[in-house]
Design an enzyme around this catalytic site. Structure first.
Site, PDB file in Angstrom:
ATOM      1  N   ASP A  45      10.884  -0.505  -8.998  1.00 44.91           N
ATOM      2  CA  ASP A  45      10.048  -1.703  -8.890  1.00 44.91           C
ATOM      3  C   ASP A  45       9.351  -2.014 -10.213  1.00 44.91           C
ATOM      4  O   ASP A  45       9.223  -3.182 -10.606  1.00 44.91           O
ATOM      5  CB  ASP A  45       9.001  -1.536  -7.794  1.00 44.91           C
ATOM      6  CG  ASP A  45       9.600  -1.337  -6.415  1.00 44.91           C
ATOM      7  OD1 ASP A  45      10.727  -1.811  -6.176  1.00 44.91           O
ATOM      8  OD2 ASP A  45       8.937  -0.704  -5.578  1.00 44.91           O
TER       9      ASP A  45
ATOM     10  N   ASP B 221       9.131   4.729  -1.725  1.00 44.05           N
ATOM     11  CA  ASP B 221       8.007   4.285  -2.551  1.00 44.05           C
ATOM     12  C   ASP B 221       6.973   5.411  -2.566  1.00 44.05           C
ATOM     13  O   ASP B 221       6.787   6.099  -1.563  1.00 44.05           O
ATOM     14  CB  ASP B 221       7.369   3.015  -1.969  1.00 44.05           C
ATOM     15  CG  ASP B 221       8.229   1.775  -2.159  1.00 44.05           C
ATOM     16  OD1 ASP B 221       9.003   1.732  -3.126  1.00 44.05           O
ATOM     17  OD2 ASP B 221       8.105   0.850  -1.345  1.00 44.05           O
TER      18      ASP B 221
END
Length: 167
Positions: free
Chosen positions: A135, A122
């Site tokens: 995401d 991330d």
């Protein structure tokens, strides 16, 4: 839309989302790992490298294999649904879902610390959480699939019979 063109649309969007996710993660690993947060819009938006072994907000970090198993099950559900697919709206939604799902599953399967236990990369810091392109694709898919469901759009638009007006 024919089933073939709907499947091609789904596959093309999935491939694009997956490729974009993996390319941006590769750049993040090279440029951001071990670096301090880079502010883009103050504290609101920036880049901050994180390896997330869990799900959203890091929940379930000790159960990474469960998220991998769920992703595999969803993959097969999309493949089965694609057999009936004729709706462009469903094709776009399922394509984004598949691309995002594969992007994060790839991380869980192949990134450290090991197979089915890998941590997802991330790097997009949105103040309340840090996410990635996969995401974002999954979130977009959720919105599109909810819209399709609320509109009553079937997977196979050929199934939808025009309602006759008996007035």
């Amino acid at each position: 839309m024919t089933r073939r063109s709907a499947r091609l649309l789904l596959a093309g969007i999935a491939a694009l989302a997956f490729a974009l996710d993996q390319a941006t993660k590769a750049i993040a690993v090279m440029a951001l790992e071990g670096q301090p947060r880079i502010a883009v819009i103050g504290d609101l938006v920036g880049f901050a490298f994180l390896r997330n072994p869990g799900a959203a907000f890091g929940m379930g970090a000790s159960s990474t294999w469960i998220f991998s198993a769920i992703a595999v099950a969803v993959f097969f559900a999309i493949v089965i649904a694609a057999r009936r697919l004729r709706s462009p709206l469903w094709a776009v939604g399922l394509g984004l879902l598949l691309g995002g799902l594969l992007g994060n599953l790839f991380d869980r399967l192949l990134r450290p610390p090991g197979f089915f236990h890998g941590a997802v990369v991330d790097f997009i810091d949105l103040h309340f959480f840090v996410c990635n392109v996969a995401d974002i694709a999954i979130t977009g898919a959720a919105a599109i699939l909810m819209l399709a469901a609320l509109k009553g759009t079937p997977l196979d638009e050929a199934q939808a019979q025009p309602q006759e007006n008996h007035d």
